[in-house]
Motif scaffolding. Structure first.
Motif, mmCIF file in Angstrom:
data_model
loop_
_atom_site.group_PDB
_atom_site.id
_atom_site.type_symbol
_atom_site.label_atom_id
_atom_site.label_comp_id
_atom_site.label_asym_id
_atom_site.label_seq_id
_atom_site.Cartn_x
_atom_site.Cartn_y
_atom_site.Cartn_z
ATOM 1 N N ASN A 31 42.900 55.800 38.703
ATOM 2 C CA ASN A 31 43.119 54.368 38.733
ATOM 3 C C ASN A 31 42.014 53.456 38.410
ATOM 4 O O ASN A 31 40.892 54.010 38.651
ATOM 5 C CB ASN A 31 43.587 53.971 40.189
ATOM 6 N N PRO A 34 39.655 45.783 38.343
ATOM 7 C CA PRO A 34 38.484 44.916 38.465
ATOM 8 C C PRO A 34 37.968 44.506 39.724
ATOM 9 O O PRO A 34 39.003 44.328 40.692
ATOM 10 C CB PRO A 34 38.803 43.840 37.623
ATOM 11 N N LYS A 48 34.461 44.330 47.801
ATOM 12 C CA LYS A 48 35.203 44.026 48.938
ATOM 13 C C LYS A 48 36.651 43.986 48.657
ATOM 14 O O LYS A 48 37.343 43.105 48.058
ATOM 15 C CB LYS A 48 34.800 42.577 49.286
ATOM 16 N N TYR A 50 40.637 44.355 48.776
ATOM 17 C CA TYR A 50 41.918 44.142 49.671
ATOM 18 C C TYR A 50 42.388 45.345 50.244
ATOM 19 O O TYR A 50 42.265 46.705 49.526
ATOM 20 C CB TYR A 50 42.865 43.236 49.073
ATOM 21 N N GLN A 54 45.105 49.964 45.783
ATOM 22 C CA GLN A 54 45.009 51.390 45.586
ATOM 23 C C GLN A 54 43.748 51.772 45.454
ATOM 24 O O GLN A 54 43.137 52.924 46.048
ATOM 25 C CB GLN A 54 45.796 51.738 44.102
ATOM 26 N N THR A 55 42.560 50.730 45.097
ATOM 27 C CA THR A 55 41.429 51.358 45.130
ATOM 28 C C THR A 55 40.692 51.631 46.438
ATOM 29 O O THR A 55 40.014 52.482 46.590
ATOM 30 C CB THR A 55 40.515 50.047 44.425
ATOM 31 N N ALA A 80 43.888 45.010 35.735
ATOM 32 C CA ALA A 80 44.157 44.256 36.926
ATOM 33 C C ALA A 80 45.676 44.026 37.154
ATOM 34 O O ALA A 80 46.197 44.066 38.148
ATOM 35 C CB ALA A 80 43.317 42.825 36.766
ATOM 36 N N LYS A 82 48.503 46.024 36.103
ATOM 37 C CA LYS A 82 49.107 47.082 35.644
ATOM 38 C C LYS A 82 50.397 46.906 35.715
ATOM 39 O O LYS A 82 51.130 46.530 36.651
ATOM 40 C CB LYS A 82 48.624 48.175 36.622
HETATM 41 C C1 FMN Z 1 37.178 40.075 37.419
HETATM 42 C C2 FMN Z 1 38.340 40.249 38.562
HETATM 43 C C3 FMN Z 1 37.649 40.563 39.966
HETATM 44 C C4 FMN Z 1 38.381 41.008 40.900
HETATM 45 N N1 FMN Z 1 37.640 41.324 42.366
HETATM 46 C C5 FMN Z 1 38.562 41.873 43.229
HETATM 47 C C6 FMN Z 1 37.643 41.914 44.387
HETATM 48 O O1 FMN Z 1 36.700 41.915 44.420
HETATM 49 N N2 FMN Z 1 38.644 42.644 45.519
HETATM 50 C C7 FMN Z 1 39.962 42.799 45.306
HETATM 51 O O2 FMN Z 1 40.492 43.273 46.132
HETATM 52 N N3 FMN Z 1 40.419 42.576 44.037
HETATM 53 C C8 FMN Z 1 39.931 42.082 43.086
HETATM 54 N N4 FMN Z 1 40.523 41.652 41.782
HETATM 55 C C9 FMN Z 1 42.092 41.871 41.730
HETATM 56 C C10 FMN Z 1 42.310 43.285 41.721
HETATM 57 O O3 FMN Z 1 41.625 44.011 40.488
HETATM 58 C C11 FMN Z 1 43.835 43.574 41.364
HETATM 59 O O4 FMN Z 1 44.519 43.202 42.699
HETATM 60 C C12 FMN Z 1 44.419 44.946 41.076
HETATM 61 O O5 FMN Z 1 45.463 45.002 40.702
HETATM 62 C C13 FMN Z 1 44.224 45.809 42.201
HETATM 63 O O6 FMN Z 1 44.310 47.119 41.656
HETATM 64 P P1 FMN Z 1 44.515 48.424 42.409
HETATM 65 O O7 FMN Z 1 45.738 48.303 43.569
HETATM 66 O O8 FMN Z 1 44.702 49.354 41.710
HETATM 67 O O9 FMN Z 1 43.248 48.582 43.133
HETATM 68 C C14 FMN Z 1 39.768 41.285 40.778
HETATM 69 C C15 FMN Z 1 40.439 40.888 39.661
HETATM 70 C C16 FMN Z 1 39.807 40.524 38.599
HETATM 71 C C17 FMN Z 1 40.434 40.034 37.268
#
Ligand code: FMN
Length: 216
Positions: A31, A34, A48, A50, A54-55, A80, A82
């Motif tokens: 996975n 960003p 940080k 959320y 998934q991260t 971001a 997906k």
């Molecule tokens: C440049 C950029 C920075 C981001 N920074 C964060 C962050 O610091 N924390 C966060 O939870 N999401 C951040 N996001 C949003 C997540 O990348 C996005 O919600 C993503 O779908 C999470 O994927 P995951 O569920 O596979 O982890 C950012 C998005 C972008 C484009």
């Protein structure tokens, strides 16, 4: 351990940098997403995520990750926002990291392999601290700067925030206006490009949400 340091990659204290965090889930499926990355001491790194991401779940179980350094808007876009179609494309982008049990993105400019040292939970976002295991630079070719790069990445951040603030109409309008502002800029500096196409898709996503459809 690599001879290059966080400062060689451009990191400075107390400043948020954007990068792609790649992790494996409990079934070792890759996975990437960003995330903002910060260092307060030029040794440890902090993100940080959320707690709904998934991260975050992958970091809890695997306790390690790769921070992929890139300024390519397409990589930010695909990781971001997906959706089912992208999963196949993105799965080809990964290979296993050398020293931690995490995937890395083949097309990144540099990799920071990291291990989790601490996870603090604060309401809807966690604070994850990492130790740097290794830093591996890949590409050194200079890249010309186009304003669309910045505008597209800013817009993707706003679109992912719209997903988070789905119930807050005022916030949605505010973020939508920002995306529209960047769309105007991208149309001017990069019309008929991959960047203007990403912006069109961003605006379509937002419209779909407004029509009460699912946002991917
Ligand atoms: C440049 C950029 C920075 C981001 N920074 C964060 C962050 O610091 N924390 C966060 O939870 N999401 C951040 N996001 C949003 C997540 O990348 C996005 O919600 C993503 O779908 C999470 O994927 P995951 O569920 O596979 O982890 C950012 C998005 C972008 C484009």
């Amino acid at each position: 351990m690599s001879k290059i340091s966080l400062s060689d990659l451009g990191f400075i204290k107390n400043c948020i940098f954007e990068a792609i965090v790649s992790t494996y889930n409990i079934k070792n499926l890759p996975n990437a997403a960003p995330m903002g990355i910060k260092t307060n001491d030029m040794r440890k790194l902090i993100i940080k995520p959320y707690i709904t991401s998934q991260t975050y779940r992958n970091l809890l179980s695997q306790k390690c990750a790769v921070i992929n350094i890139t300024s390519d808007p397409l990589i930010y876009y695909k990781t971001a926002l997906k959706n089912i179609d992208d999963c196949d494309v993105i799965s080809d982008w990964f290979e296993k990291a050398d020293q931690v049990n995490a995937p890395k993105l083949k097309n990144a400019d540099a990799y920071i392999e990291v291990r989790v040292t601490k996870i603090e939970n604060k309401k809807d976002r966690a604070k994850v601290l990492f130790d740097v295991v290794d830093i591996i630079p890949v590409k050194i070719t200079p890249k010309a700067y186009c304003r669309a790069n910045f505008a597209v990445i800013e817009s993707i951040i706003h679109v992912t925030r719209i997903k988070v603030f789905l119930k807050n109409r005022r916030k949605i309008e505010e973020l939508t206006n920002l995306v529209k502002y960047y769309d105007t800029l991208v149309k001017r500096v990069a019309p008929h490009s991959i960047y203007s196409k990403i912006m069109e898709e961003n605006l379509k996503r937002i419209e779909d949400w407004k029509a009460n459809k699912r946002i991917n």
